[in-house]
Design an enzyme around this catalytic site. Structure first.
Site, PDB file in Angstrom:
ATOM      1  N   GLY A 240       0.803  -1.217   0.000  1.00 52.17           N
ATOM      2  CA  GLY A 240       0.000   0.000   0.000  1.00 52.17           C
ATOM      3  C   GLY A 240       0.838   1.270   0.000  1.00 52.17           C
ATOM      4  O   GLY A 240       2.058   1.247   0.209  1.00 52.17           O
ATOM      5  N   HIS A 241       0.143   2.388  -0.198  1.00 52.74           N
ATOM      6  CA  HIS A 241       0.849   3.667  -0.295  1.00 52.74           C
ATOM      7  C   HIS A 241       1.516   4.047   1.026  1.00 52.74           C
ATOM      8  O   HIS A 241       1.071   3.689   2.106  1.00 52.74           O
ATOM      9  CB  HIS A 241      -0.081   4.774  -0.786  1.00 52.74           C
ATOM     10  CG  HIS A 241      -1.249   5.077   0.102  1.00 52.74           C
ATOM     11  ND1 HIS A 241      -2.164   6.056  -0.198  1.00 52.74           N
ATOM     12  CD2 HIS A 241      -1.659   4.547   1.283  1.00 52.74           C
ATOM     13  CE1 HIS A 241      -3.072   6.110   0.760  1.00 52.74           C
ATOM     14  NE2 HIS A 241      -2.788   5.205   1.660  1.00 52.74           N
ATOM     15  N   ASN A 242       2.618   4.749   0.903  1.00 51.94           N
ATOM     16  CA  ASN A 242       3.398   5.292   2.021  1.00 51.94           C
ATOM     17  C   ASN A 242       4.159   4.235   2.818  1.00 51.94           C
ATOM     18  O   ASN A 242       4.725   4.548   3.873  1.00 51.94           O
ATOM     19  CB  ASN A 242       2.528   6.103   2.992  1.00 51.94           C
ATOM     20  CG  ASN A 242       1.662   7.116   2.294  1.00 51.94           C
ATOM     21  OD1 ASN A 242       2.109   7.780   1.362  1.00 51.94           O
ATOM     22  ND2 ASN A 242       0.409   7.228   2.719  1.00 51.94           N
TER      23      ASN A 242
END
Length: 347
Positions: A240-242
């Site tokens: 997922g992002h980050n």
């Protein structure tokens, strides 16, 4: 292609170790059960020693401790037979180097920088202002969008995609169907609908990272999603992002890492693992396959698992009933404890 042939002395001259017996020639690595006289195999686990005696392999890689049991066989003695086997396998399957040139059907934007040493395959696309390092291989139908930076000897297999603004270190390998830098799953609820949050970060992969087929690494919402040097990610993994993943961590297939998770270096994450978001996993953590990680792991070196071992359906069904009754049983246990405590107080 004519198979490579190496004698045991040639192998040990390149890789170290000690050869014993005849200086036989071998052309490939094979499992003990399948190996023939022209093959070399290995014994990594002593419990399979009987298979060495039954094997037709021309030579076997063994540890010094195991070697004493195989007098009369052609051997290579190594500190770590499994690692040595991997290095021998690489001798017979060397890394393919780029054949410089751009296929006539490829599209390379005028502002892109593509050294003459790079290989650009059929129908591949290189976007505007993207810079490739020396010796990159961008194979058929692979896409590198605009404003990307790729280090030397990066390989994108057919149909791999790198979205805009991403950075790949040296010797990164992206397998077919993988997508690097698609939008992260960022949404804000607007009362009656979801408002998409622009994902303005990118993805940064360190040197020697390998990404398996059909794996997705989402771009960050504001800062980059990052993967450290030497990390290997299997097929069908979602990052997922980050997320921030350290160096030399391995993640097996069908694992899902939720957004904003920080994973340390030298972690081993089994297949089918799932994590909640916004947690931290310490260095050298091992997580067994199928585990649901619901909170941070702050102590380095922990070995964790969170699923039941396989059982018959009848046993599983009975245990499932007990799980649903745990809350009730806990209340009853507390009541009994209180009653026992009250009884002691009245004595």
């Amino acid at each position: 292609m004519i198979p490579a042939t190496y004698t045991l002395s040639q192998i040990t001259a390149r890789l170290g170790g000690e050869w014993r017996g005849e200086d036989t020639s071998v052309t490939a690595v094979r499992p003990l059960a399948d190996a023939q006289a022209e093959h070399i195999s290995f014994l990594a686990n002593p419990k399979y020693k009987a298979e060495v005696h039954d094997s037709s392999a021309g030579a076997v890689i063994v540890s010094a401790k195991a070697a004493d049991g195989f007098e009369g066989r052609n051997l290579i003695v190594a500190d770590d037979p499994y690692l040595y086997f991997a290095k021998v396998a690489r001798l017979f399957s060397p890394v393919v180097k780029a054949r410089g040139g751009i296929h006539p059907t490829a599209v390379v934007e005028e502002s892109a920088t593509v050294p003459a040493s790079c290989e650009i395959g059929a129908n591949a696309y290189i976007g505007a202002n993207t810079v490739l390092g020396e010796g990159c291989r961008i194979l058929a139908n692979a896409v590198v969008q605009h404003d990307c930076r790729l280090g030397d000897e990066v390989v994108l297999h057919p149909n791999a995609v790198v979205y805009y603004g991403c950075t790949l270190g040296r010797r990164v390998e992206i397998h077919s169907g993988a997508v690097i830098g698609a939008d992260g799953f960022g949404l804000a609820f607007a009362g009656d609908s979801w408002f998409k949050i622009p994902q303005t970060g990118a993805v940064t992969l360190g040197d020697d990272v390998e990404i398996g087929s059909n794996t997705n690494i989402d771009r960050g919402a504001m800062s980059d999603t990052t993967v450290g040097n030497g990390t290997k990610i299997d097929n069908q993994v979602q990052i997922g992002h980050n997320c921030k993943i350290g160096s030399h961590t391995v993640i097996a297939a069908k694992t899902g890492i939720s957004g904003s998770v920080t994973i340390g270096s030298y972690c081993i994450i089994g297949g089918g693992v799932g994590t909640v978001g916004h947690i931290e996993i310490a260095d050298k953590t091992t997580i067994g396959g199928g585990t649901s990680v619901t909170h941070s792991i702050t102590e380095s070196g922990k070995h964790l698992a969170g699923i039941f071992p396989m059982s018959t359906h009848k046993e599983w069904a009975r245990n499932a009933v007990y799980i649903h009754r745990l809350s009730e049983m806990n209340k009853r246990l507390k009541t009994l404890e209180q009653q026992l405590s009250d009884g002691k107080d009245t004595q």
